[in-house]
Scaffold this motif. Structure first.
Motif, PDB file in Angstrom:
ATOM      1  N   TYR A 135       0.860  -1.188   0.000  1.00 23.56           N
ATOM      2  CA  TYR A 135       0.000   0.000   0.000  1.00 23.56           C
ATOM      3  C   TYR A 135       0.894   1.235   0.000  1.00 23.56           C
ATOM      4  CZ  TYR A 135      -3.883  -3.075   1.356  1.00 23.56           C
ATOM      5  OH  TYR A 135      -4.828  -4.075   1.392  1.00 23.56           O
ATOM      6  N   GLU A 136       0.693   2.114  -0.979  1.00 24.57           N
ATOM      7  CA  GLU A 136       1.522   3.302  -1.058  1.00 24.57           C
ATOM      8  C   GLU A 136       0.717   4.498  -1.550  1.00 24.57           C
ATOM      9  OE1 GLU A 136       4.712   1.768  -3.372  1.00 24.57           O
ATOM     10  OE2 GLU A 136       3.658   1.960  -5.280  1.00 24.57           O
ATOM     11  N   ASP A 137       1.144   5.663  -1.082  1.00 27.47           N
ATOM     12  CA  ASP A 137       0.535   6.945  -1.431  1.00 27.47           C
ATOM     13  C   ASP A 137       1.568   7.710  -2.249  1.00 27.47           C
ATOM     14  OD1 ASP A 137      -0.200   9.691  -1.386  1.00 27.47           O
ATOM     15  OD2 ASP A 137      -1.309   9.444   0.477  1.00 27.47           O
ATOM     16  N   LEU A 138       1.264   7.984  -3.515  1.00 25.85           N
ATOM     17  CA  LEU A 138       2.245   8.565  -4.425  1.00 25.85           C
ATOM     18  C   LEU A 138       2.641   9.994  -4.067  1.00 25.85           C
ATOM     19  CD1 LEU A 138       0.723   7.137  -7.727  1.00 25.85           C
ATOM     20  CD2 LEU A 138       2.776   6.342  -6.532  1.00 25.85           C
ATOM     21  N   ARG A 139       1.927  10.615  -3.161  1.00 26.23           N
ATOM     22  CA  ARG A 139       2.257  11.967  -2.699  1.00 26.23           C
ATOM     23  C   ARG A 139       3.047  11.943  -1.389  1.00 26.23           C
ATOM     24  NH1 ARG A 139      -2.493  16.372  -1.093  1.00 26.23           N
ATOM     25  NH2 ARG A 139      -1.116  18.008  -0.264  1.00 26.23           N
ATOM     26  N   ASP A 140       3.102  10.804  -0.745  1.00 29.91           N
ATOM     27  CA  ASP A 140       3.660  10.679   0.601  1.00 29.91           C
ATOM     28  C   ASP A 140       5.156  10.351   0.579  1.00 29.91           C
ATOM     29  OD1 ASP A 140       3.835  10.286   3.402  1.00 29.91           O
ATOM     30  OD2 ASP A 140       3.556   8.133   3.123  1.00 29.91           O
ATOM     31  N   PRO A 141       6.021  11.186   1.177  1.00 32.15           N
ATOM     32  CA  PRO A 141       7.473  10.938   1.191  1.00 32.15           C
ATOM     33  C   PRO A 141       7.858   9.610   1.836  1.00 32.15           C
ATOM     34  CG  PRO A 141       7.027  13.217   1.782  1.00 32.15           C
ATOM     35  CD  PRO A 141       5.697  12.504   1.762  1.00 32.15           C
ATOM     36  N   GLN A 142       7.105   9.163   2.855  1.00 34.83           N
ATOM     37  CA  GLN A 142       7.436   7.886   3.503  1.00 34.83           C
ATOM     38  C   GLN A 142       7.215   6.721   2.538  1.00 34.83           C
ATOM     39  OE1 GLN A 142       7.145   8.138   8.299  1.00 34.83           O
ATOM     40  NE2 GLN A 142       5.270   7.572   7.261  1.00 34.83           N
ATOM     41  N   ASP A 188      -4.012  13.227   0.786  1.00 35.26           N
ATOM     42  CA  ASP A 188      -5.031  14.202   0.404  1.00 35.26           C
ATOM     43  C   ASP A 188      -5.967  14.478   1.573  1.00 35.26           C
ATOM     44  OD1 ASP A 188      -3.956  14.258  -2.117  1.00 35.26           O
ATOM     45  OD2 ASP A 188      -5.591  13.166  -3.091  1.00 35.26           O
ATOM     46  N   THR A 189      -6.331  13.428   2.280  1.00 37.54           N
ATOM     47  CA  THR A 189      -7.223  13.577   3.429  1.00 37.54           C
ATOM     48  C   THR A 189      -6.552  14.374   4.539  1.00 37.54           C
ATOM     49  OG1 THR A 189      -8.258  11.434   2.929  1.00 37.54           O
ATOM     50  CG2 THR A 189      -8.587  12.324   5.144  1.00 37.54           C
ATOM     51  N   ALA A 190      -5.284  14.106   4.758  1.00 30.06           N
ATOM     52  CA  ALA A 190      -4.572  14.752   5.863  1.00 30.06           C
ATOM     53  C   ALA A 190      -4.165  16.187   5.556  1.00 30.06           C
ATOM     54  CB  ALA A 190      -3.335  13.930   6.229  1.00 30.06           C
ATOM     55  N   HIS A 191      -3.825  16.485   4.311  1.00 32.00           N
ATOM     56  CA  HIS A 191      -3.241  17.788   3.987  1.00 32.00           C
ATOM     57  C   HIS A 191      -4.041  18.589   2.971  1.00 32.00           C
ATOM     58  CE1 HIS A 191       0.334  16.591   6.227  1.00 32.00           C
ATOM     59  NE2 HIS A 191       0.284  15.439   5.586  1.00 32.00           N
ATOM     60  N   GLY A 192      -5.143  18.058   2.496  1.00 31.90           N
ATOM     61  CA  GLY A 192      -5.949  18.763   1.522  1.00 31.90           C
ATOM     62  C   GLY A 192      -5.406  18.608   0.114  1.00 31.90           C
ATOM     63  N   GLY A 193      -6.238  18.928  -0.868  1.00 33.35           N
ATOM     64  CA  GLY A 193      -5.816  18.816  -2.249  1.00 33.35           C
ATOM     65  C   GLY A 193      -6.192  17.478  -2.854  1.00 33.35           C
ATOM     66  N   LYS A 194      -5.745  17.248  -4.097  1.00 29.60           N
ATOM     67  CA  LYS A 194      -6.081  16.024  -4.821  1.00 29.60           C
ATOM     68  C   LYS A 194      -4.869  15.432  -5.534  1.00 29.60           C
ATOM     69  CE  LYS A 194     -10.956  17.129  -5.552  1.00 29.60           C
ATOM     70  NZ  LYS A 194     -12.060  17.246  -6.539  1.00 29.60           N
ATOM     71  N   ALA A 234       9.317  17.316  -1.934  1.00 26.29           N
ATOM     72  CA  ALA A 234       9.852  16.925  -0.627  1.00 26.29           C
ATOM     73  C   ALA A 234       8.864  17.226   0.491  1.00 26.29           C
ATOM     74  CB  ALA A 234      11.181  17.637  -0.382  1.00 26.29           C
ATOM     75  N   ASP A 235       8.071  18.282   0.309  1.00 28.40           N
ATOM     76  CA  ASP A 235       7.094  18.695   1.317  1.00 28.40           C
ATOM     77  C   ASP A 235       5.738  18.091   0.968  1.00 28.40           C
ATOM     78  OD1 ASP A 235       5.423  19.912   3.118  1.00 28.40           O
ATOM     79  OD2 ASP A 235       6.088  21.964   2.696  1.00 28.40           O
ATOM     80  N   ILE A 236       5.191  17.287   1.854  1.00 27.93           N
ATOM     81  CA  ILE A 236       3.933  16.603   1.578  1.00 27.93           C
ATOM     82  C   ILE A 236       2.775  17.569   1.418  1.00 27.93           C
ATOM     83  CG2 ILE A 236       3.223  16.276   3.977  1.00 27.93           C
ATOM     84  CD1 ILE A 236       2.326  13.441   3.177  1.00 27.93           C
ATOM     85  N   THR A 237       2.909  18.793   1.954  1.00 32.44           N
ATOM     86  CA  THR A 237       1.836  19.775   1.796  1.00 32.44           C
ATOM     87  C   THR A 237       1.831  20.406   0.399  1.00 32.44           C
ATOM     88  OG1 THR A 237       3.193  21.599   2.667  1.00 32.44           O
ATOM     89  CG2 THR A 237       1.922  20.313   4.258  1.00 32.44           C
ATOM     90  N   ASP A 238       2.881  20.178  -0.367  1.00 31.23           N
ATOM     91  CA  ASP A 238       2.963  20.683  -1.742  1.00 31.23           C
ATOM     92  C   ASP A 238       2.128  19.773  -2.636  1.00 31.23           C
ATOM     93  OD1 ASP A 238       3.603  21.506  -4.289  1.00 31.23           O
ATOM     94  OD2 ASP A 238       5.763  21.537  -3.970  1.00 31.23           O
ATOM     95  N   GLY A 246      -8.832  -0.127   8.408  1.00 32.39           N
ATOM     96  CA  GLY A 246      -8.122   0.435   9.551  1.00 32.39           C
ATOM     97  C   GLY A 246      -6.656   0.050   9.604  1.00 32.39           C
ATOM     98  N   LEU A 247      -5.979   0.112   8.466  1.00 34.71           N
ATOM     99  CA  LEU A 247      -4.587  -0.341   8.400  1.00 34.71           C
ATOM    100  C   LEU A 247      -3.578   0.708   8.864  1.00 34.71           C
ATOM    101  CD1 LEU A 247      -4.656  -2.279   5.003  1.00 34.71           C
ATOM    102  CD2 LEU A 247      -5.005  -3.152   7.321  1.00 34.71           C
ATOM    103  N   GLY A 248      -4.027   1.943   9.117  1.00 38.75           N
ATOM    104  CA  GLY A 248      -3.115   2.963   9.632  1.00 38.75           C
ATOM    105  C   GLY A 248      -2.369   3.689   8.523  1.00 38.75           C
ATOM    106  N   ALA A 249      -1.238   4.286   8.918  1.00 37.19           N
ATOM    107  CA  ALA A 249      -0.474   5.101   7.979  1.00 37.19           C
ATOM    108  C   ALA A 249       0.356   4.231   7.040  1.00 37.19           C
ATOM    109  CB  ALA A 249       0.447   6.053   8.740  1.00 37.19           C
TER     110      ALA A 249
END
Length: 271
Positions: free
Chosen positions: A93-100, A132-138, A171-175, A223-226
């Protein structure tokens, strides 16, 4: 993003089609260059695509359109499989916007490549949008949709496009850089054998956003978390919390394979 070196694209995936007659073979993005009249035609296509994309993005699309070359049964239809098909599946499971997620993908690529090349496990990728849920945007939604559009053209295109997203991830997840559809289209230029005539309209119209949303909804419900999170034949492992190492993952894969083999063995008849 790991890719099996010895396997072929899954049956049913749409492959780029050669064009032209004798002489240089032109495929993908090179088809957009030859003549000024063609450029005018392309401009018209882009204009129509932009209108369609704007119309689609005006509402919340819930239609789940599964990318080509994937299983058509849940929950497998939410994960992009990278062959070979074997009894053990490691779902990432991966989020393409997430640095981790990016750091995890880069760190574990050699391990996943080894699992694929040895035939010990299949790797399946689940794209989610927790950032997106945590920091807004799409950005995560649009990037995952674009990756699914690449998958429409083949496993190799999917893997290559996701690698491009990792390279260009802010580098910044809020970007929310990936929220730009023209930028996501531009990244397709770097993918070998990517047909713009198929990729661009898919990205513009957000063809697979319903599929991405379904993946995120299922992930939240579980409910798998981050992220990053992996599952081995459905058993969840949090690599960061459980201090997962390549050796531990290998042991878990062997354990899962043993369980599959044991369940498949016939029960001795009673004497």
């Amino acid at each position: 993003m790991a890719e099996s070196k010895g396997s072929q694209d899954a049956k049913g995936q749409q492959q780029p089609t050669p064009s032209g007659t004798a002489g240089a073979r032109r495929t993908g993005w090179s088809r957009w260059r030859p003549y000024s009249t063609a450029i005018v035609g392309v401009a018209a296509v882009f204009a129509v695509s932009a209108v369609i994309g704007s119309h689609v993005r005006g509402g919340e699309t819930t239609n789940v359109k599964i990318p080509n070359g994937m299983p058509s049964t849940a929950p497998q239809d939410l994960a992009v499989p990278v062959k070979p098909a074997v009894p053990v599946t490691v779902t990432v499971y991966e989020d393409l916007r997430d640095p981790q997620s990016k750091a995890f993908a880069e760190q574990w690529k050699p391990t996943f490549d080894n699992l694929l090349d040895s035939g010990r496990a299949e790797i399946a990728y689940r794209l989610v949008t927790t950032s997106d849920t945590a920091h807004g945007g799409k950005g995560a939604l649009y990037a995952a949709n674009a990756a699914a559009c690449a998958q429409d053209q083949g496993k190799a295109q999917f893997v290559s496009y996701v690698n491009e997203l990792w390279k260009k991830q802010p580098a910044d997840i809020t970007d929310d850089k990936f929220a730009s559809l023209p930028y996501l289209e531009k990244l397709g230029h770097h993918v070998h054998d990517m047909q713009a005539s198929l990729f661009v309209p898919c990205v513009q119209s957000l063809d697979h956003q319903g599929w991405v949303r379904a993946s995120q909804a299922d992930y939240t419900k579980a409910g798998l978390g981050a992220v990053p999170v992996i599952q081995i034949n459905g058993t969840t492992v949090n690599p960061l919390q459980q201090h997962l190492t390549p050796a531990k993952l290998d042991a878990l894969v062997k354990k899962a394979l043993g369980q599959v083999m044991a369940s498949a063995s016939p029960t001795p008849a009673a004497s």
